[in-house]
Scaffold this motif. Structure first.
Motif, PDB file in Angstrom:
ATOM      1  N   ASP A 320       5.777   2.687  10.163  1.00  0.00           N
ATOM      2  CA  ASP A 320       6.419   1.527   9.573  1.00  0.00           C
ATOM      3  C   ASP A 320       6.527   1.657   8.048  1.00  0.00           C
ATOM      4  O   ASP A 320       6.435   2.745   7.490  1.00  0.00           O
ATOM      5  CB  ASP A 320       5.658   0.258   9.991  1.00  0.00           C
ATOM      6  N   SER A 321       6.717   0.558   7.360  1.00  0.00           N
ATOM      7  CA  SER A 321       6.918   0.594   5.906  1.00  0.00           C
ATOM      8  C   SER A 321       5.736   1.190   5.146  1.00  0.00           C
ATOM      9  O   SER A 321       5.942   1.930   4.174  1.00  0.00           O
ATOM     10  CB  SER A 321       7.237  -0.812   5.391  1.00  0.00           C
ATOM     11  N   PRO A 322       4.474   0.906   5.530  1.00  0.00           N
ATOM     12  CA  PRO A 322       3.379   1.577   4.819  1.00  0.00           C
ATOM     13  C   PRO A 322       3.485   3.103   4.855  1.00  0.00           C
ATOM     14  O   PRO A 322       3.171   3.778   3.874  1.00  0.00           O
ATOM     15  CB  PRO A 322       2.125   1.073   5.553  1.00  0.00           C
ATOM     16  N   TYR A 323       3.946   3.665   5.994  1.00  0.00           N
ATOM     17  CA  TYR A 323       4.067   5.119   6.106  1.00  0.00           C
ATOM     18  C   TYR A 323       5.199   5.645   5.219  1.00  0.00           C
ATOM     19  O   TYR A 323       5.074   6.705   4.590  1.00  0.00           O
ATOM     20  CB  TYR A 323       4.297   5.510   7.562  1.00  0.00           C
ATOM     21  N   ALA A 324       6.315   4.895   5.148  1.00  0.00           N
ATOM     22  CA  ALA A 324       7.420   5.300   4.276  1.00  0.00           C
ATOM     23  C   ALA A 324       6.970   5.295   2.813  1.00  0.00           C
ATOM     24  O   ALA A 324       7.298   6.210   2.044  1.00  0.00           O
ATOM     25  CB  ALA A 324       8.608   4.366   4.474  1.00  0.00           C
ATOM     26  N   ILE A 325       6.213   4.306   2.413  1.00  0.00           N
ATOM     27  CA  ILE A 325       5.703   4.230   1.040  1.00  0.00           C
ATOM     28  C   ILE A 325       4.716   5.368   0.783  1.00  0.00           C
ATOM     29  O   ILE A 325       4.742   6.014  -0.267  1.00  0.00           O
ATOM     30  CB  ILE A 325       5.040   2.862   0.800  1.00  0.00           C
ATOM     31  N   TYR A 326       3.838   5.606   1.755  1.00  0.00           N
ATOM     32  CA  TYR A 326       2.830   6.671   1.638  1.00  0.00           C
ATOM     33  C   TYR A 326       3.490   8.034   1.405  1.00  0.00           C
ATOM     34  O   TYR A 326       3.080   8.800   0.514  1.00  0.00           O
ATOM     35  CB  TYR A 326       1.975   6.693   2.906  1.00  0.00           C
ATOM     36  N   LYS A 327       4.515   8.344   2.214  1.00  0.00           N
ATOM     37  CA  LYS A 327       5.150   9.665   2.104  1.00  0.00           C
ATOM     38  C   LYS A 327       5.779   9.856   0.730  1.00  0.00           C
ATOM     39  O   LYS A 327       5.686  10.946   0.139  1.00  0.00           O
ATOM     40  CB  LYS A 327       6.187   9.841   3.214  1.00  0.00           C
ATOM     41  N   SER A 377      -0.381  -2.915   3.571  1.00  0.00           N
ATOM     42  CA  SER A 377      -0.477  -3.153   5.019  1.00  0.00           C
ATOM     43  C   SER A 377       0.752  -3.916   5.493  1.00  0.00           C
ATOM     44  O   SER A 377       1.404  -4.619   4.718  1.00  0.00           O
ATOM     45  CB  SER A 377      -1.743  -3.956   5.333  1.00  0.00           C
ATOM     46  N   ASN A 378       1.059  -3.787   6.804  1.00  0.00           N
ATOM     47  CA  ASN A 378       2.171  -4.563   7.367  1.00  0.00           C
ATOM     48  C   ASN A 378       1.683  -5.673   8.302  1.00  0.00           C
ATOM     49  O   ASN A 378       2.484  -6.302   8.998  1.00  0.00           O
ATOM     50  CB  ASN A 378       3.141  -3.650   8.112  1.00  0.00           C
ATOM     51  N   ALA A 379       0.375  -5.894   8.341  1.00  0.00           N
ATOM     52  CA  ALA A 379      -0.192  -6.967   9.173  1.00  0.00           C
ATOM     53  C   ALA A 379      -1.438  -7.494   8.463  1.00  0.00           C
ATOM     54  O   ALA A 379      -1.811  -7.008   7.398  1.00  0.00           O
ATOM     55  CB  ALA A 379      -0.532  -6.448  10.571  1.00  0.00           C
ATOM     56  N   ARG A 380      -2.070  -8.467   9.059  1.00  0.00           N
ATOM     57  CA  ARG A 380      -3.194  -9.120   8.388  1.00  0.00           C
ATOM     58  C   ARG A 380      -4.506  -8.370   8.650  1.00  0.00           C
ATOM     59  O   ARG A 380      -4.753  -7.911   9.754  1.00  0.00           O
ATOM     60  CB  ARG A 380      -3.322 -10.559   8.876  1.00  0.00           C
ATOM     61  N   ILE A 394      -0.718  -5.454  -1.324  1.00  0.00           N
ATOM     62  CA  ILE A 394       0.726  -5.509  -1.084  1.00  0.00           C
ATOM     63  C   ILE A 394       0.960  -5.609   0.419  1.00  0.00           C
ATOM     64  O   ILE A 394       0.526  -4.754   1.190  1.00  0.00           O
ATOM     65  CB  ILE A 394       1.453  -4.265  -1.644  1.00  0.00           C
ATOM     66  N   GLN A 395       1.644  -6.654   0.829  1.00  0.00           N
ATOM     67  CA  GLN A 395       1.938  -6.911   2.237  1.00  0.00           C
ATOM     68  C   GLN A 395       3.415  -6.592   2.485  1.00  0.00           C
ATOM     69  O   GLN A 395       4.305  -7.216   1.924  1.00  0.00           O
ATOM     70  CB  GLN A 395       1.649  -8.371   2.573  1.00  0.00           C
ATOM     71  N   THR A 396       3.675  -5.597   3.341  1.00  0.00           N
ATOM     72  CA  THR A 396       5.071  -5.229   3.620  1.00  0.00           C
ATOM     73  C   THR A 396       5.673  -6.039   4.766  1.00  0.00           C
ATOM     74  O   THR A 396       6.883  -6.015   4.977  1.00  0.00           O
ATOM     75  CB  THR A 396       5.188  -3.740   3.983  1.00  0.00           C
ATOM     76  N   TRP A 397       4.842  -6.711   5.550  1.00  0.00           N
ATOM     77  CA  TRP A 397       5.229  -7.394   6.788  1.00  0.00           C
ATOM     78  C   TRP A 397       5.938  -6.409   7.701  1.00  0.00           C
ATOM     79  O   TRP A 397       6.034  -5.217   7.420  1.00  0.00           O
ATOM     80  CB  TRP A 397       6.045  -8.666   6.514  1.00  0.00           C
ATOM     81  N   HIS A 398       6.418  -6.852   8.860  1.00  0.00           N
ATOM     82  CA  HIS A 398       6.895  -5.891   9.854  1.00  0.00           C
ATOM     83  C   HIS A 398       8.173  -6.329  10.563  1.00  0.00           C
ATOM     84  O   HIS A 398       8.474  -5.836  11.645  1.00  0.00           O
ATOM     85  CB  HIS A 398       5.805  -5.632  10.893  1.00  0.00           C
ATOM     86  N   GLY A 399       8.926  -7.249   9.979  1.00  0.00           N
ATOM     87  CA  GLY A 399      10.191  -7.600  10.619  1.00  0.00           C
ATOM     88  C   GLY A 399      10.844  -8.804   9.975  1.00  0.00           C
ATOM     89  O   GLY A 399      10.178  -9.631   9.349  1.00  0.00           O
ATOM     90  N   ALA A 430      -2.531 -15.377   3.892  1.00  0.00           N
ATOM     91  CA  ALA A 430      -1.280 -15.041   3.195  1.00  0.00           C
ATOM     92  C   ALA A 430      -1.447 -15.098   1.687  1.00  0.00           C
ATOM     93  O   ALA A 430      -0.882 -14.265   0.960  1.00  0.00           O
ATOM     94  CB  ALA A 430      -0.161 -15.970   3.647  1.00  0.00           C
ATOM     95  N   ASN A 431      -2.224 -16.026   1.201  1.00  0.00           N
ATOM     96  CA  ASN A 431      -2.353 -16.153  -0.239  1.00  0.00           C
ATOM     97  C   ASN A 431      -3.404 -15.216  -0.834  1.00  0.00           C
ATOM     98  O   ASN A 431      -3.683 -15.273  -2.031  1.00  0.00           O
ATOM     99  CB  ASN A 431      -2.595 -17.610  -0.610  1.00  0.00           C
ATOM    100  N   ARG A 432      -3.945 -14.311   0.011  1.00  0.00           N
ATOM    101  CA  ARG A 432      -4.694 -13.163  -0.521  1.00  0.00           C
ATOM    102  C   ARG A 432      -3.725 -12.059  -0.934  1.00  0.00           C
ATOM    103  O   ARG A 432      -4.100 -11.148  -1.662  1.00  0.00           O
ATOM    104  CB  ARG A 432      -5.675 -12.619   0.516  1.00  0.00           C
ATOM    105  N   TRP A 433      -2.473 -12.111  -0.433  1.00  0.00           N
ATOM    106  CA  TRP A 433      -1.490 -11.094  -0.779  1.00  0.00           C
ATOM    107  C   TRP A 433      -1.038 -11.310  -2.224  1.00  0.00           C
ATOM    108  O   TRP A 433      -0.671 -12.411  -2.617  1.00  0.00           O
ATOM    109  CB  TRP A 433      -0.277 -11.174   0.138  1.00  0.00           C
ATOM    110  N   ASP A 434      -1.033 -10.253  -2.998  1.00  0.00           N
ATOM    111  CA  ASP A 434      -0.531 -10.355  -4.375  1.00  0.00           C
ATOM    112  C   ASP A 434       0.974 -10.159  -4.436  1.00  0.00           C
ATOM    113  O   ASP A 434       1.634 -10.660  -5.348  1.00  0.00           O
ATOM    114  CB  ASP A 434      -1.226  -9.313  -5.257  1.00  0.00           C
ATOM    115  N   ALA A 435       1.513  -9.418  -3.491  1.00  0.00           N
ATOM    116  CA  ALA A 435       2.960  -9.213  -3.429  1.00  0.00           C
ATOM    117  C   ALA A 435       3.359  -9.051  -1.970  1.00  0.00           C
ATOM    118  O   ALA A 435       2.663  -8.405  -1.190  1.00  0.00           O
ATOM    119  CB  ALA A 435       3.372  -7.989  -4.237  1.00  0.00           C
TER     120      ALA A 435
END
Length: 674
Positions: A320-327, A377-380, A394-399, A430-435
């Motif tokens: 998912d998005s975390p893996y795209a960012i990681y690469k 992460s893309n989940a909690r 940073i929360q990417t969410w998943h959809g 949710a409000n632990r997420w900075d972005a």
């Protein structure tokens, strides 16, 4: 003052609503019940003419006046208010609800029901355009010697006459009829079917027959709710076991099959031993959880080197998005420290790909999470995982949201929580997420309201979709070779959502494909293959062994974007996968075989499902096959006005550089905090 909806009674061609007033000021004048329909903002006002001594009043409504023609709207949700005058001042307060009614049929195609929203405020729901072939029962149970089915025997206050319950063999010509009697509860019936009559090794479908308004009608018995809490299994004899089940469209079934032999029972002993071992593991897991919470409370100093923790779907995937960012991070900034938080199932993948990792819920995991400066992460994360004050999350969410989320879920039915508790925990997390990464304006608005989110939103598109924008035809060809898909065949991808009612028991889930693989192969098998992308919880419930040359199950494949790229069209139902697939401007076909049940009984939608989707909706298997044929013949949707309107609303923001924008954001934070 408080106003509570306390009852809903069905009368002939009318419904009577009862209200209770609490902490009543005196005097009250000009009392009026005001109904406001949430979607259309239509309003209906009914004056209160009489108040009982106990500050209770009742009004009568005609349900027909609460439904109207509005672009095919089939569901009407009326919020309820009370307006009044006190000491020459006018007031209006919203009505609360401590009462959730059963459904009351107002016609063969419509019913009315009182419910409560997430704030426990009263809502009057009207549902229209139901199937005339379906009769929704209230409950079904197996006792030692009979099947008992309970339901309402009134439609619009008119009693149903000459009622019969009918059992028909699903694959045989068997036909049995049973009389229906009035229940001890007013307005209900009860049918009692002797279990001894059920043929052995059979499946029986259940119907109801009755006279209504001069018509003789026969309808299939349905259960819109799950079978949870009802007795669904009985052993009739040493040789015969009976079980209640539901078909794909929620039709009630009674199944008879041979009881297990002694040797079969003996074979279950290892399973019972395994269950005992699982109980031991569950106990150890609880002990470990207490230990981990204590470790988090100790606190840690951050690593000297900037360290970023990545996690996808609670550690179940590296994707998912975390893996795209990681690469991209690894490519551009290899001097940072990158670590994946994973379940043990992902160890082999990480080792094969040279990915540094930690195993979730270990002491090392606690220390690493606490000492890192960034989480992506893309989940909690679990609520008991402490977030240090020096950490950026940073929360990417998943959809892109299609189904209701967070605070917008009005009635949470998950075990171990209540609606109020779920909402509080969701907002707190949710409000632990900075972005929070958002793919479009539509999602940004929902994230703010559904998550109660007040921090920064990065409206840059989902990093996982960069691959869809940047890939070439040669990339697609290489992916097909990697996946073992014939280069000379078209690819149809089926990716349905996970349904809440597919949970059968702890660790067990059910699913069966809602279309015939044989028919599919007969029509398209010469030049087309089918890819299945099921939810991970139910992917192991499928048996496609007879179609190995035609059907490919990639439910466990980590990167769904690869599957999008090799697919010539997508079939889905309520899964948000179509928001991402639309980037490719290829055909999307929707097959919501249980749409009205899913919409009414499980979760609501943000979009108008019937009008705002970027593709055709197939209502049955015949329309599904026609839609596939049409989609494969017209593979480019760039000239389709409806599709491109959807594309501009949901996809246009992503220019293929979403991953880079998130990486730049994190690097900026690192520089700022150095």
């Amino acid at each position: 003052m408080r106003v509570i909806l306390s009852d809903l009674r069905q009368l002939k061609q009318e419904q009577e609503l009862e209200f209770e007033l609490i902490d009543v000021p005196s005097p009250l004048e000009k009392l009026t019940v005001n109904f406001l329909e949430k979607s259309s903002l239509a309003s209906i006002n009914i004056p209160v003419t009489k108040m009982d001594q106990d500050n209770i009043f009742r009004i009568k409504i005609n349900p027909i006046k609460f439904e109207f023609e509005n672009n095919g709207q089939s569901e009407f949700n009326w919020q309820i208010y009370l307006s009044f005058t006190n000491s020459d001042n006018d007031y209006m307060i919203q009505v609360e609800s401590e009462y959730l009614s059963d459904r009351h049929q107002t016609s063969l195609e419509s019913y009315i029901q009182a419910s409560a929203d997430s704030a426990e405020m009263a809502v009057l729901n009207l549902h229209t355009h139901q199937s005339k072939m379906a009769f929704t029962a209230s409950a079904a149970n197996l006792s030692e010697d009979q099947l008992q089915i309970t339901g309402h025997r009134l439609i619009d206050g008119i009693p149903l006459e000459n009622m019969k319950m009918i059992l028909r063999g699903k694959d045989t010509t068997s036909h049995m009829e049973y009389p229906i009697e009035k229940s001890g509860l007013k307005g209900l019936f009860i049918a009692r079917i002797p279990l001894k009559d059920i043929p052995s090794d059979s499946i029986q479908e259940i119907y109801i027959q009755f006279n209504y308004d001069g018509q003789l009608l026969e309808q299939r018995i349905m259960l819109a709710k799950t079978l949870a809490g009802q007795k669904i299994q009985a052993q009739l004899t040493k040789e015969q076991v009976l079980m209640l089940d539901k078909s794909l469209d929620n039709g009630l079934l009674i199944k008879s099959f041979p009881a297990p032999t002694f040797s079969e029972k003996l074979a279950t002993i290892p399973e019972k031993a395994a269950n005992g071992a699982q109980t031991g593991r569950d106990l150890m897991e609880k002990v470990n959880l207490v230990r981990l919470r204590r470790l988090f409370k100790r606190g840690h100093r951050p690593f000297d080197q900037s360290t970023i923790i990545f996690e996808s779907f609670g550690g179940r995937q590296v994707s998912d998005s975390p893996y795209a960012i990681y690469k991209l991070f690894k490519e551009l900034y290899p001097g940072f420290n990158f670590i994946w938080s994973i379940d043990r199932s992902q160890k082999a993948f990480c080792k094969e790909n040279g990915i540094a990792y930690i195993i979730r819920r270990t002491a090392k995991w606690v220390r690493t999470l606490e000492k890192a400066q960034y989480w992506i992460s893309n989940a909690r994360f679990p609520s008991w995982v402490r977030k240090p004050n020096y950490l950026t999350y940073i929360q990417t969410w998943h959809g892109t949201p299609l189904k209701k989320l967070g605070l917008d879920i009005e009635n949470v039915s998950m075990p171990g929580t209540t609606t109020a508790k779920y909402h509080v925990n969701f907002v707190k997390e949710a409000n632990r997420w900075d972005a929070l990464v958002s793919p479009n304006d539509y999602s940004t608005r929902i994230f703010r309201s559904a998550f109660g989110y007040n921090n920064q939103i990065l409206k840059v598109g989902y990093p996982r979709n960069d691959e869809l924008i940047n890939s070439s035809k040669d990339d697609v060809r290489e992916l097909k070779i990697k996946l073992g898909i014939p280069l000379d065949k078209k690819v149809v991808m089926y990716a349905p959502t996970y349904r809440d009612n597919q949970f059968a028991a702890k660790g067990k889930y059910t699913f069966e494909l809602p279309f015939s693989l044989s028919d599919f192969k007969k029509k398209f098998g010469e030049d087309t293959v089918l890819i299945l992308r099921m939810h991970y919880l139910i992917s192991n419930a499928l048996d496609i062994s007879d179609y190995q040359d035609f059907v490919y199950d990639y439910s466990s494949y980590p990167n769904i974007s690869d599957l999008y790229l090799v697919s010539d069209m997508l079939i889905t139902d309520y899964s948000s996968v179509f928001f991402d697939y639309a980037y490719l401007k290829r055909p999307i076909l929707f097959y919501p075989y249980d749409y009205h049940l899913y919409k009414d009984e499980l979760r609501g939608f943000y979009l108008d499902y019937e009008r705002e989707l970027p593709g055709q909706i197939a209502q049955n298997e015949s329309e599904l096959l026609e839609g596939i044929q049409s989609g494969l013949a017209n593979s480019d949707m760039a000239e389709n006005k409806k599709f491109m309107k959807f594309y501009k609303r949901f996809c246009a923001i992503n220019d293929g550089l979403s991953s880079l924008k998130v990486v730049n954001y994190v690097v900026h934070q690192i520089e700022k905090n150095s």
